[in-house]
Design a protein around this motif. Structure first.
Motif, PDB file in Angstrom:
ATOM      1  N   THR A   1      -1.684   1.869  -0.824  1.00 31.08           N
ATOM      2  CA  THR A   1      -0.962   2.004   0.445  1.00 31.08           C
ATOM      3  C   THR A   1       0.546   1.998   0.279  1.00 31.08           C
ATOM      4  O   THR A   1       1.266   2.418   1.181  1.00 31.08           O
ATOM      5  CB  THR A   1      -1.358   0.868   1.411  1.00 31.08           C
TER       6      THR A   1
ATOM      7  N   ASP B   1       5.467  10.057   6.497  1.00 35.36           N
ATOM      8  CA  ASP B   1       4.835   8.951   7.209  1.00 35.36           C
ATOM      9  C   ASP B   1       3.662   8.422   6.391  1.00 35.36           C
ATOM     10  O   ASP B   1       2.627   9.093   6.283  1.00 35.36           O
ATOM     11  CB  ASP B   1       4.350   9.442   8.575  1.00 35.36           C
TER      12      ASP B   1
ATOM     13  N   TYR C   1       1.542   6.005   7.005  1.00 36.77           N
ATOM     14  CA  TYR C   1       0.358   5.670   7.807  1.00 36.77           C
ATOM     15  C   TYR C   1      -0.487   6.907   8.094  1.00 36.77           C
ATOM     16  O   TYR C   1      -1.718   6.862   8.047  1.00 36.77           O
ATOM     17  CB  TYR C   1       0.778   4.982   9.106  1.00 36.77           C
ATOM     18  N   GLN C   2       0.194   8.017   8.381  1.00 32.63           N
ATOM     19  CA  GLN C   2      -0.534   9.267   8.621  1.00 32.63           C
ATOM     20  C   GLN C   2      -1.238   9.713   7.340  1.00 32.63           C
ATOM     21  O   GLN C   2      -2.399  10.163   7.384  1.00 32.63           O
ATOM     22  CB  GLN C   2       0.445  10.344   9.118  1.00 32.63           C
TER      23      GLN C   2
ATOM     24  N   ILE D   1      -2.175   7.785   4.787  1.00 33.74           N
ATOM     25  CA  ILE D   1      -3.266   6.846   4.496  1.00 33.74           C
ATOM     26  C   ILE D   1      -4.495   7.211   5.325  1.00 33.74           C
ATOM     27  O   ILE D   1      -5.613   7.298   4.810  1.00 33.74           O
ATOM     28  CB  ILE D   1      -2.826   5.396   4.772  1.00 33.74           C
ATOM     29  N   ALA D   2      -4.276   7.430   6.616  1.00 34.63           N
ATOM     30  CA  ALA D   2      -5.394   7.786   7.501  1.00 34.63           C
ATOM     31  C   ALA D   2      -6.026   9.117   7.088  1.00 34.63           C
ATOM     32  O   ALA D   2      -7.245   9.290   7.169  1.00 34.63           O
ATOM     33  CB  ALA D   2      -4.907   7.854   8.943  1.00 34.63           C
TER      34      ALA D   2
ATOM     35  N   VAL E   1       5.390  -0.694   2.669  1.00 28.04           N
ATOM     36  CA  VAL E   1       5.199   0.751   2.617  1.00 28.04           C
ATOM     37  C   VAL E   1       6.579   1.407   2.574  1.00 28.04           C
ATOM     38  O   VAL E   1       7.606   0.734   2.741  1.00 28.04           O
ATOM     39  CB  VAL E   1       4.403   1.273   3.837  1.00 28.04           C
TER      40      VAL E   1
ATOM     41  N   ALA F   1       4.664  -3.623   5.635  1.00 31.32           N
ATOM     42  CA  ALA F   1       3.562  -2.791   6.110  1.00 31.32           C
ATOM     43  C   ALA F   1       3.027  -3.287   7.445  1.00 31.32           C
ATOM     44  O   ALA F   1       2.968  -4.490   7.696  1.00 31.32           O
ATOM     45  CB  ALA F   1       2.439  -2.785   5.083  1.00 31.32           C
ATOM     46  N   ASP F   2       2.655  -2.351   8.293  1.00 30.90           N
ATOM     47  CA  ASP F   2       1.944  -2.665   9.527  1.00 30.90           C
ATOM     48  C   ASP F   2       0.464  -2.719   9.147  1.00 30.90           C
ATOM     49  O   ASP F   2      -0.223  -1.699   9.100  1.00 30.90           O
ATOM     50  CB  ASP F   2       2.201  -1.584  10.577  1.00 30.90           C
TER      51      ASP F   2
ATOM     52  N   LYS G   1      -2.273  -1.112  11.442  1.00 29.88           N
ATOM     53  CA  LYS G   1      -2.443   0.339  11.324  1.00 29.88           C
ATOM     54  C   LYS G   1      -3.288   0.688  10.105  1.00 29.88           C
ATOM     55  O   LYS G   1      -4.166   1.560  10.153  1.00 29.88           O
ATOM     56  CB  LYS G   1      -1.074   1.027  11.222  1.00 29.88           C
ATOM     57  N   ILE G   2      -3.027  -0.001   8.997  1.00 31.15           N
ATOM     58  CA  ILE G   2      -3.750   0.309   7.764  1.00 31.15           C
ATOM     59  C   ILE G   2      -5.218  -0.080   7.881  1.00 31.15           C
ATOM     60  O   ILE G   2      -6.111   0.705   7.542  1.00 31.15           O
ATOM     61  CB  ILE G   2      -3.085  -0.392   6.562  1.00 31.15           C
TER      62      ILE G   2
ATOM     63  N   ALA H   1      -7.135   2.305   9.893  1.00 30.70           N
ATOM     64  CA  ALA H   1      -7.450   3.527   9.142  1.00 30.70           C
ATOM     65  C   ALA H   1      -8.614   3.287   8.193  1.00 30.70           C
ATOM     66  O   ALA H   1      -9.478   4.159   8.025  1.00 30.70           O
ATOM     67  CB  ALA H   1      -6.223   3.997   8.372  1.00 30.70           C
TER      68      ALA H   1
END
Length: 292
Positions: A211, A218, A220-221, A223-224, A239, A248-249, A252-253, A256
């Motif tokens: 991660t 981005d 997060y995008q 990772i998802a 991140v 890191a949030d 959100k992770i 995902a």
């Protein structure tokens, strides 16, 4: 009880006993089976300077909510050689007696190296440690693509993955999955992960999703977008958003991770300055909170 009476009793058992349902009749939500593991690199300094042994690390983990450990090969004595069975089984027994799983191991490889003989040496290294992983009971071995900078990315990826396929075949033979980590090296972006993943058609291969190693755009995008390829993770404290490092949030992770359908170990890895004996428990609690 006579057989006929037993069968009548069994048929009278409510459907709830077979298919869990909520009070309103809808199927009950599937309980997450995600488990927190620790990547041994979090204790890199004390493991390297000899102030902590693998036994010490296992005992530390057993005193926390950590459920498993991922022990990279170079923390075993004699690396890159595989340790003797006596030591492998000592670590396996120690972890078991402490209530810890061994979620994985790994070796440092460079399959982007233009020198075919050096790549073949790495293939043999992976094969040797696949057999070690099987003895440890580790379901996954982590490998790396390499660090070559090139304008012919697809050409290098093609010969790289031919060598990786030889490792995968050996992993299948021994019941160990082979995962390649996106590490901001040759594999930098979600697009790279997509291309690598599509080059292998095997249930014994996947991505170790790091991660903290999507460094552009981005994270997060990305990772998802690539979570579906993950057979294991490296969950990090920070991140990089458009190249800028920040905390890191975790919500959100984890969202995902869950959305991808992944069920398994989430190895965490703390980096940077500070005592890991302090940093690791703090990060574990943050991850537990995000897991709900």
């Amino acid at each position: 009880m006579k057989r006929s009476s037993f069968l009548r009793t069994l048929m009278a058992v409510p459907a709830l006993a077979v298919t869990p349902k909520s009070l309103h009749g809808a199927p009950a939500p599937v309980r997450s089976r995600l488990k927190i593991s620790l990547n041994a690199y979090s204790f890199n300094t004390p493991l390297r300077d000899g102030s902590m042994s693998l036994d010490d690390m296992l005992e530390f983990c057993a005193g926390t909510p950590i459920q498993a450990v991922d022990i990279t090969g170079y923390y075993f004595p004699g690396y890159p050689a595989v340790p003797k069975d006596e030591y492998i089984y000592h670590i396996k027994r120690k972890a078991f007696r402490l209530g810890l799983d061994i979620s994985g191991t790994g070796v440092r490889t460079d399959f982007t190296n233009p020198d075919k003989q050096k790549r073949l040496a790495d293939v043999q290294l992976v094969k040797d440690w696949i057999e070690c992983a099987a003895k440890l009971g580790a379901p996954v071995i982590r490998i790396f693509s390499g660090t070559l900078e090139t304008n012919n990315w697809k050409e290098v990826a093609a010969y790289m993955m031919e060598d990786v396929k030889a490792c995968i075949a050996h992993g299948q033979k021994h019941g160990v999955m082979v995962g390649i980590q996106n590490h901001n090296d040759f594999i930098k972006t979600a697009d790279h992960v997509h291309q690598i993943s599509k080059m292998v058609d095997s249930e014994w291969f996947g991505i170790i999703l790091d991660t903290g190693s999507y460094r552009t755009g981005d994270p997060y995008q990305q990772i998802a977008d690539t979570a579906r390829y993950a057979i294991n993770w490296q969950l990090k404290e920070n991140v990089f958003i458009n190249g800028v490092e920040q905390p890191a949030d975790l919500n959100k992770i984890i969202n995902a991770v869950k959305a991808s359908g992944y069920q398994g170990y989430l190895p965490i890895e703390t980096l940077g300055a500070g005592d890991p004996r302090v940093k690791v428990p703090v990060f574990v609690e943050k991850v537990r909170k995000a897991l709900g």
